[in-house]
Design a protein around this motif. Structure first.
Motif, mmCIF file in Angstrom:
data_model
loop_
_atom_site.group_PDB
_atom_site.id
_atom_site.type_symbol
_atom_site.label_atom_id
_atom_site.label_comp_id
_atom_site.label_asym_id
_atom_site.label_seq_id
_atom_site.Cartn_x
_atom_site.Cartn_y
_atom_site.Cartn_z
ATOM 1 N N ARG A 154 2.059 27.386 -64.045
ATOM 2 C CA ARG A 154 3.273 26.794 -63.484
ATOM 3 C C ARG A 154 3.311 26.775 -61.949
ATOM 4 N N GLN A 155 2.571 27.634 -61.300
ATOM 5 C CA GLN A 155 2.646 27.687 -59.831
ATOM 6 C C GLN A 155 1.467 26.959 -59.166
ATOM 7 N N ILE A 156 0.643 26.304 -59.978
ATOM 8 C CA ILE A 156 -0.558 25.657 -59.426
ATOM 9 C C ILE A 156 -0.276 24.193 -59.118
ATOM 10 N N LYS A 157 -0.625 23.839 -57.896
ATOM 11 C CA LYS A 157 -0.531 22.430 -57.507
ATOM 12 C C LYS A 157 -1.903 21.942 -57.085
ATOM 13 N N LYS A 158 -2.172 20.687 -57.360
ATOM 14 C CA LYS A 158 -3.437 20.076 -56.956
ATOM 15 C C LYS A 158 -3.148 18.837 -56.110
ATOM 16 N N SER A 159 -3.963 18.667 -55.099
ATOM 17 C CA SER A 159 -3.843 17.472 -54.244
ATOM 18 C C SER A 159 -5.154 16.707 -54.277
ATOM 19 N N TRP A 160 -5.071 15.425 -54.272
ATOM 20 C CA TRP A 160 -6.272 14.602 -54.203
ATOM 21 C C TRP A 160 -5.940 13.253 -53.569
ATOM 22 N N LYS A 161 -6.989 12.571 -53.173
ATOM 23 C CA LYS A 161 -6.824 11.265 -52.549
ATOM 24 C C LYS A 161 -7.593 10.226 -53.368
ATOM 25 N N MET A 162 -7.011 9.058 -53.478
ATOM 26 C CA MET A 162 -7.667 7.987 -54.236
ATOM 27 C C MET A 162 -7.244 6.636 -53.647
ATOM 28 N N ARG A 163 -7.958 5.616 -54.036
ATOM 29 C CA ARG A 163 -7.655 4.284 -53.502
ATOM 30 C C ARG A 163 -6.812 3.523 -54.510
ATOM 31 N N ASN A 164 -5.806 2.828 -54.006
ATOM 32 C CA ASN A 164 -4.983 1.994 -54.893
ATOM 33 C C ASN A 164 -5.599 0.610 -55.037
ATOM 34 N N SER A 238 -11.605 13.071 -52.922
ATOM 35 C CA SER A 238 -11.162 13.145 -51.520
ATOM 36 C C SER A 238 -10.889 11.775 -50.928
ATOM 37 N N GLY A 239 -11.058 10.725 -51.756
ATOM 38 C CA GLY A 239 -10.830 9.364 -51.266
ATOM 39 C C GLY A 239 -12.020 8.789 -50.526
ATOM 40 N N LYS A 240 -13.174 9.483 -50.612
ATOM 41 C CA LYS A 240 -14.379 9.020 -49.921
ATOM 42 C C LYS A 240 -15.327 8.351 -50.908
ATOM 43 N N ASP A 241 -16.248 7.607 -50.376
ATOM 44 C CA ASP A 241 -17.213 6.903 -51.220
ATOM 45 C C ASP A 241 -18.138 7.876 -51.934
ATOM 46 N N THR A 242 -18.239 9.062 -51.424
ATOM 47 C CA THR A 242 -19.152 10.045 -52.017
ATOM 48 C C THR A 242 -18.542 10.776 -53.211
ATOM 49 N N ASP A 243 -17.286 10.486 -53.528
ATOM 50 C CA ASP A 243 -16.640 11.169 -54.656
ATOM 51 C C ASP A 243 -17.374 10.864 -55.958
ATOM 52 N N LYS A 244 -17.534 11.903 -56.774
ATOM 53 C CA LYS A 244 -18.246 11.720 -58.040
ATOM 54 C C LYS A 244 -17.383 11.013 -59.068
ATOM 55 N N PHE A 245 -16.085 11.191 -58.965
ATOM 56 C CA PHE A 245 -15.138 10.475 -59.819
ATOM 57 C C PHE A 245 -14.039 9.952 -58.903
ATOM 58 N N THR A 246 -13.527 8.788 -59.193
ATOM 59 C CA THR A 246 -12.547 8.163 -58.301
ATOM 60 C C THR A 246 -11.132 8.620 -58.587
ATOM 61 N N ASP A 247 -10.911 9.301 -59.706
ATOM 62 C CA ASP A 247 -9.591 9.790 -60.066
ATOM 63 C C ASP A 247 -9.698 11.274 -60.397
ATOM 64 N N CYS A 248 -8.569 11.926 -60.424
ATOM 65 C CA CYS A 248 -8.551 13.330 -60.834
ATOM 66 C C CYS A 248 -8.921 13.397 -62.315
ATOM 67 N N VAL A 249 -9.861 14.250 -62.656
ATOM 68 C CA VAL A 249 -10.345 14.371 -64.038
ATOM 69 C C VAL A 249 -10.314 15.833 -64.448
ATOM 70 N N ALA A 250 -9.797 16.116 -65.667
ATOM 71 C CA ALA A 250 -9.804 17.478 -66.205
ATOM 72 C C ALA A 250 -11.072 17.671 -67.031
ATOM 73 N N PHE A 251 -11.675 18.856 -66.914
ATOM 74 C CA PHE A 251 -12.860 19.215 -67.695
ATOM 75 C C PHE A 251 -12.559 20.485 -68.479
ATOM 76 N N CYS A 252 -12.745 20.380 -69.801
ATOM 77 C CA CYS A 252 -12.516 21.545 -70.658
ATOM 78 C C CYS A 252 -13.837 22.014 -71.237
ATOM 79 N N ASN A 253 -13.940 23.346 -71.367
ATOM 80 C CA ASN A 253 -15.188 23.948 -71.829
ATOM 81 C C ASN A 253 -14.860 24.955 -72.924
ATOM 82 N N LEU A 254 -15.317 24.642 -74.152
ATOM 83 C CA LEU A 254 -15.128 25.570 -75.267
ATOM 84 C C LEU A 254 -16.340 26.496 -75.324
ATOM 85 N N HIS A 255 -16.093 27.796 -75.158
ATOM 86 C CA HIS A 255 -17.170 28.771 -75.171
ATOM 87 C C HIS A 255 -17.476 29.177 -76.617
ATOM 88 N N GLY A 256 -18.769 29.354 -76.873
ATOM 89 C CA GLY A 256 -19.188 29.731 -78.216
ATOM 90 C C GLY A 256 -19.519 28.518 -79.060
#
Length: 1435
Positions: A154-164, A238-256
């Protein structure tokens, strides 16, 4: 599982949770930097590193006791060339397998499972700051129930930049639980050779291990708590051309193995945009084949990573991919995988929202399961429902009316009151301020605030804390959209203004753009709405009620409000200290909150640490990292003013650090030139001076190496410290240079230090001219060392945000800084809560007056000085009291002729023991008193004063004793004459008695004795009349019977000899001789007669000795028991003022004002007289009887030891008498010469002599006791030994200089003291007939308010020179020696007095309180009781 918890020493913590409060305190462990530790310390080491945002928290290794013990060896004595490598290298050591080590993720998850809700949330927030993956679905280690810890996000905020769509870069900042993003889910079936987590890291940030994997430091083959755990992390572009993804993306990892965790797999695959599965190869016979087929048939995108396949990426159909991993280059695989994921995301409309996870059944959601958390949320939601959909700019006006325009107006008027101009009248300003407070009080409390107060009072501390956090979360959510938009506007406009400024553009465009920026800043402030604004509103509700002294209609008890804020501070919330919007400190509110802290915690000792720095220079981030705090870290200029937060010190550290809490004060950023209209230099100077003066240590935070920015803040800081020096405050500072690329470069740091030193010295010279201060170097105004007081801190980020984790070097630098600060703090004395309260008030009052140094009134210093004066009073009394005993003893010896001279060395030797005791007491006081840091400035002067006092006491005592010695020659002649008289009478009466021994007729004996007496008197007078000139022989003759029989006169003030003329009749003293005559006639032995004569001679000395001793004892008791006399003169004056108020006698008042010393002396005499009368039977008489008893014992002991001495040495009566008188020479004025006229050659029965003395002595003592009463006690004493005179001498040996304006007497308890005269509170100057020129109007100004007025003048006595009150010292003479500081908090006592005796004063001076001198109406509200109570409050 149990074994793991046992190893980590947290067996009971699964039930008794680890609390956030415990890990946030200052402990010994928290000050140490650990790269390795023992197993039992893994938990606290991990927590401490994580709280400091150090991502190496997962890299802690376990210490091995002895490395040799863990390396198996097998020695072979054969030579090297005969060794068999195949044989010798075949050694195995299964016992030290890596599987025995505790897995780092087990440590992390153990903390997670054992933490309470607040620590768990703090921990996950810090993990997010470290750019680590966060626990999303967590099986309980004991029940396997799956938990979704939504609360922790609940206290976590994320900031990112992207192109419209217009290709413009836009910034997004969202609470992560609200963010709607694509989600890529990774899981595996079976056992695979490649690391899934490592592969995921290469997609997100190949330079940082977001997901812990098998190749990370400290990893082991076995892990207990990660199987089935799902972790989540977000990639933020970060809104730069070097970004690996152009939008914020969530990654989930199931262990085991995903096949073993069906529920987790179901949730993830349903919510994912893309599913990525790792397996060795595709095999339809595999036990997981059905699951794989199901995923393949699902509409969701699927990417299969095959560890036994060597092929590159293949798209089998839309949204379905296969990538082989075997023998493939890792970066190539990552690149193919990233491209496939991007393709899948671009084709998918599916998004993931964290909150939606809670919709799944059969999982536990922490927010719902925890009743306290749920109740807190419901209460916060109820409050939020009141806000509706109102516009943010309207919310404060409607819901928070007390802190709006009225509070701002009051703040402005209060500043104007302290900075009065020529045409302004103080009374009018005070009336305006009072009216604003009344309007504020009449404002209704909004339903929103009423509900807040109700909710916060309804729950225990645990629910209350949940409620507060929830409310802040909801408020942030409520305002986030508008705030984000305004921040975007602000940043755009700021860039424009900065560009114009950098180009030195001073055109109209620059001013226009700057005005627009200010307007956006105002909009930002209006839109900001958080807990601090709610608490500000409650503070203003309290201040308005306190000011008008009544409750509001919707409030049961306004006095309970500070308790709420105190509880919040104790629970770890910051409290607003200075309202940056109003640029004012709510002193009434802050004082009340600190009072409540004292009520709840006791008067604890705190070390105040403040931080100053340029806007957005990382101040709050640094404090949060250092202490695990949560000060708001926001862009733009949203938070203004100053906030304070408590950091608890653990019990183990309290003894080392000498205090209980660190009070951390965070401030708004200084110097924002782009906001020139709002953040003026004056405001920055005011803020800097306040926090520098408040703190024991101030961190000066400098960001980067921009010389112009550095110059701006350094000038502000130097001026602030210069003001502290001139106000005799002694804070310390440390410069923290952040964002340094390479802090290890010694040469570069030395150069940086040199430049800083030069800059500080340069600015000091400039500031010294402005502040009129003699200083050339920065070290002239503050204790400062360029080597030890400058710290370099590495840049915060390791890489480029938003994906960069904090730089571990930054964290280590902060850890070292923290350690240094705590060390410096341990050398400081800090201050108590009560002192902090007074100090805040004093600082702010001083700052309200434009001339801070002139206006600053240091209550802490005043309080410490009063304490020192009280101690000095005790030390001086000890010396005086001891010298009185010595003087009495030596006086006795002089009278007894056992000493014939008195030297100062003799007196010093006698006083040595007491002197050493006083020195010891003084030394301990200056070492151990809590205010030693303040007191130390007077140590030398008071040591000197005490030494001088001792020398004066010795000198004066020597003078008095030597005067007595000088009188001895005359007294010896008189004594010789008296001895002759006594001898003649004694021997002649003895001869007559022997002649008449056989006659028993009493009438005949009486007739013969009378004839003998008449003839003897004639002979003595005739024979001696011309012997000694100027001696009244008849009077001396009249003294003789008294000397023998001890008939004591009364009513004599100074007495060297007994005067028989006071005996009632002639027959009375003749009878005394006749009594001796009779006993001789009746055959009494010489020993019996001699014993009776001794006792009669002892009677008067005994009486005098007992009276003196009782007087000294009584003086000590009166001093202790009488409240008015127990302390220094200020305390006595307070008692006198109370008495005068009770009596309401105008003439007594004026007598007190004009003749203060005489009145005080008279009152001391009255107090003592009344005490003796009231306490006579219960205290005075018992003391007398006890002293009589003790003296009787000493006399009989002397008699007995003298008898033994004579018997051992076979001596005569002369030896007995010599021994007897010598033993009593210290106690009594009694010597051999007192019996020199009495022959004792025939006295040989010394046992009989002792018995007679014992019997006669008892009768004498009874006689003395029977005549002891309230009337005889004072008059039988020498004047100088009376208790009242002793106390007058003690209490009145101080300064009696009166204020040249109001006649208030200087309160310094030392006569001829160093420095200025001063009083705690001045009086109305009209009391001393000061009036307005060319009128008959008496003035109602009080000295302290008069000097606050910038355009008020006076005319010194006998002068026509017009002097500004603010420059009163320039009048010279008696004016220049007084310190009168501006102060508007006058003592109500004298206001009441003026109103009560207005007519008397007008008649007394033949003037009136009219016109400019009209008495303010508000003065008339004070009752006599108010006046009396104000004395206890203010003095």
């Amino acid at each position: 599982m149990h074994e793991l918890f046992h190893k980590l020493h947290i067996e009971d913590r699964h039930i008794n949770k680890l609390r956030a409060a415990d890990v946030l305190q200052i402990t010994k462990h928290s000050l140490q930097s650990h790269e390795s530790c023992a197993e039992e310390e893994l938990i606290q080491t991990f927590i401490q590193k994580l709280l400091m945002m150090n991502y190496r928290a997962r890299n802690i290794s376990v210490e091995e006791i002895n490395e040799q013990d863990h390396i198996p060896q097998r020695h072979n004595d054969s030579s090297d060339d005969e060794s068999d490598i195949f044989n010798e290298m075949s050694i195995s050591n299964k016992g030290t397998s890596r599987s025995d080590l505790i897995h780092p993720m087990d440590v992390q998850m153990a903390v997670f499972h054992c933490a309470d809700g607040f620590l768990k949330q703090l921990m996950v927030t810090k993990l997010a700051q470290c750019q680590y993956a966060l626990p999303l679905l967590v099986p309980d280690p004991f029940t396997r129930q799956i938990e979704f810890p939504l609360w922790t996000f609940r206290q976590i905020k994320k900031s990112w930049k992207m192109r419209n769509t217009k290709n413009e870069i836009i910034t997004q900042t969202q609470p992560i639980y609200k963010a709607e993003t694509p989600m890529v889910c990774f899981f595996r079936f079976g056992s695979v050779s490649s690391s899934k987590s490592q592969l995921m890291n290469s997609l997100i940030n190949e330079k940082h291990n977001t997901f812990f994997h098998r190749n990370c430091p400290g990893s082991s083959r076995t892990r207990e708590l990660m199987d089935g755990v799902v972790e989540i992390a977000w990639f933020c572009p970060s809104g730069k051309d070097t970004d690996k993804f152009t939008d914020c993306v969530a990654f989930c990892n199931l262990h085991g193995d995903a096949g073993d965790h069906e529920k987790q797999l179901q949730i993830l695959t349903e919510m994912a945009s893309v599913n990525v599965v790792l397996l060795p190869k595709l095999d339809r016979n595999d036990k997981h084949a059905a699951n794989i087929q199901k995923l393949y048939n699902n509409r969701k995108a699927l990417i299969c990573l095959l560890t036994e396949d060597e092929s590159t990426v293949i798209q089998t159909k839309k949204g379905k991919y296969k990538i082989g991993l075997k023998d493939r280059n890792h970066p190539d695989v990552a690149k193919e995988l990233r491209r496939a994921i991007n393709d899948c995301i671009s084709e998918s409309s599916s998004t993931f929202r964290l909150e939606d996870v809670s919709k799944h059944s059969d999982i536990r959601v922490d927010e719902e399961d925890d009743g306290d958390c749920r109740r807190g949320r419901e209460a916060a939601q109820q409050m939020m429902s009141l806000l509706g959909n109102k516009d943010l700019t309207e919310i404060k006006e409607s819901f928070l009316p007390h802190q709006g325009k009225l509070w701002h107006q009051w703040s402005q008027k209060n500043k104007e009151l302290h900075r009065l101009q020529a045409d302004e009248i103080e009374i009018r300003k005070k009336t305006e301020i009072k009216n604003i407070r009344e309007q504020q009080h009449e404002s209704d409390i909004s339903e929103f605030i009423k509900l807040f107060i109700k909710e916060i009072c309804s729950y225990d501390k645990y629910v209350m804390k949940f409620f507060l956090i929830w409310l802040q979360i909801f408020l942030d959510e409520y305002t986030s959209k508008d705030i984000t938009f305004l921040h975007h506007k602000y940043n755009e406009k700021w860039s424009v203004v900065k560009k114009l400024k950098d180009n030195h553009d001073k055109s109209e465009q620059f001013k226009t753009e700057q005005t627009k920026l200010e307007r956006i800043s105002d909009e930002l402030q209006a839109a900001a709405f958080g807990l601090e604004h709610i608490m500000r509103e409650i503070g203003q509700i309290y201040e308005s009620c306190e000011s008008v002294k009544k409750n509001k209609k919707d409030l049961k008890d306004f006095s309970s409000l500070p308790s709420l804020a105190a509880e919040m501070m104790i629970s770890g919330s910051p409290l607003e200290l200075m309202d940056g919007d109003a640029a004012h400190v709510p002193v009434i509110w802050i004082s009340a909150v600190l009072d409540q802290l004292i009520q709840k915690l006791g008067d604890q000792r705190v070390f105040v640490l403040s931080v100053l720095g340029i806007q957005s220079s990382g101040k709050s981030t640094m404090l949060n990292a250092m202490f695990g705090l949560q000060f708001a870290v926001s862009a733009g200029r949203c938070t203004r003013g100053a906030f304070m937060q408590l950091v608890r010190v653990s019990e183990e550290m309290k003894t080392q650090m000498n205090f209980d809490y660190i009070l951390v004060v965070d401030t708004e950023g200084l110097h924002a030139p782009e906001l020139a209209g709002r953040s003026t230099r004056h405001h920055d100077n005011e803020l800097a001076t306040f926090v520098v003066g408040l703190a024991n240590l101030t961190l000066i935070n400098i960001f980067g190496e921009n010389p112009s920015e550095m110059q701006d803040i350094l000038h502000i800081v130097v001026q602030a410290f210069m003001k502290m020096k001139k106000a005799r405050l002694n804070p310390s500072c440390m410069f923290v240079h952040q964002n340094i690329s390479d802090v290890t470069t010694g040469l570069k740091n030395m150069e940086g230090r040199r430049r800083l030193q030069e800059k500080l010295d340069e600015i000091t010279k400039l500031a010294a001219e402005e502040e009129v201060c003699d200083a050339e170097h920065f070290s002239d105004i503050i204790r400062f060392g360029i080597q030890k007081d400058v710290k370099y801190i590495a840049q915060l980020w390791e890489g480029n945000p938003p994906m960069a984790p904090p730089n571990p070097n930054y964290c280590e630098n902060i850890q070292e800084l923290k350690k240094t600060l705590v060390f410096l703090a341990s050398k400081s004395h800090g201050m108590m809560f009560i002192d902090l309260k007074h100090h805040i008030k004093d600082l702010w009052e001083g700052l309200l007056n434009e001339r801070f140094v002139f206006s600053f009134r240091n209550s802490l210093e005043i309080s410490a000085y009063k304490k020192l004066e009280t101690e000095y009073s005790k030390w001086s009394w000890s010396l005086h009291n001891a010298m009185m005993e010595i003087e009495n003893k030596l006086h006795n010896k002089i009278e007894n002729e056992t000493i014939h001279e008195v030297e100062e060395t003799d007196l010093q030797r006698e006083l040595k023991k007491t002197s050493e005791e006083v020195e010891k007491s003084m030394s301990e006081f200056f070492k151990k008193d809590p205010d030693v840091a303040l007191l130390i400035q007077w140590k030398t002067s008071f040591e000197t004063k005490t030494k001088e006092l001792q020398e004066n006491i010795v000198r004066e005592t020597k003078r008095k004793l030597n005067k007595i010695l000088q009188q001895q020659d005359l007294k010896k002649k008189i004594d010789a004459q008296r001895t002759h008289h006594i001898n003649t009478l004694y021997e002649k009466s003895k001869e007559l008695a022997l002649k008449l021994k056989d006659k028993t007729d009493e009438e005949t004996l009486k007739k013969e004795f009378d004839l003998f007496w008449e003839q003897s008197m004639k002979k003595i007078i005739t024979g001696t009349q011309t012997l000694i000139n100027n001696i009244d022989i008849m009077r001396d003759m009249k003294e003789i019977p008294s000397d023998i029989y001890g008939s004591a006169p009364v009513g004599q003030k100074n007495r060297e000899y007994n005067n028989i003329s006071t005996v009632q009749s002639y027959s009375e003293y003749v009878t005394e001789y006749y009594s001796i005559f009779q006993k001789y006639c009746h055959g009494a032995t010489s020993a019996a007669i001699f014993g009776e004569i001794i006792c009669q001679k002892l009677k008067d000395p005994i009486e005098q000795s007992v009276y003196k001793k009782t007087a000294r004892d009584l003086t000590e008791e009166i001093k202790s028991n009488c409240e008015s006399l127990n302390g220094n003169r200020s305390n006595l004056e307070k008692h006198i003022l109370k008495t005068l108020a009770e009596e309401e006698d105008f003439n007594k008042y004026m007598n007190y004002i004009d003749e203060t010393l005489e009145v005080i002396s008279g009152i001391i005499r009255n107090v003592v007289s009344r005490y003796i009368t009231d306490q006579f039977s219960v205290s005075v008489l018992p003391k007398m009887e006890e002293n009589i008893k003790l003296l009787q014992q000493k006399i009989m002991k002397a008699a007995h030891e003298s008898t033994e001495h004579v018997q051992v040495n076979r001596g005569d009566a002369g030896l007995w008498l010599k021994s007897f008188t010598q033993q009593l020479s210290d106690e009594l004025i009694f010597s051999e010469k007192d019996l020199s006229g009495v022959k004792h050659d025939d006295v040989d029965d010394f046992n009989l002599l002792e018995d007679v003395i014992r019997q006669e002595l008892t009768d004498i003592m009874s006689d003395i006791s029977s005549r002891f009463n309230t009337e005889t006690f004072p008059v039988k004493l020498d004047y100088k030994f009376r208790p009242d005179e002793l106390l007058i001498d003690h209490l009145c040996q101080c300064c009696w200089v009166q204020c040249p304006f109001c006649k208030a007497t200087c309160t310094n308890t030392i006569k001829n003291h160093d420095g200025d005269h001063s009083v705690h509170f001045h009086r109305t100057i009209g009391l001393t007939e000061i009036y307005y020129r060319n009128t008959s109007n008496l003035s109602t100004y009080i000295c302290t308010s008069a000097v606050a007025n910038s355009n008020l003048y006076f005319f010194p006595i006998d002068s026509d020179d017009k002097i500004p009150w603010r420059e009163y010292r320039s009048a010279g003479g008696k004016y220049k020696d007084w310190s009168i500081t501006p102060d508007l908090s006058e003592l109500p006592y004298w206001k009441w007095f003026v109103c009560r005796f207005q007519k008397d004063l007008e008649k007394y001076y033949n003037k009136t309180f009219e016109g400019q001198g009209k008495i303010p109406e508000e003065w008339r509200k004070y009752s006599k009781q108010d006046a009396i109570e104000s004395l206890d409050k203010y003095i």
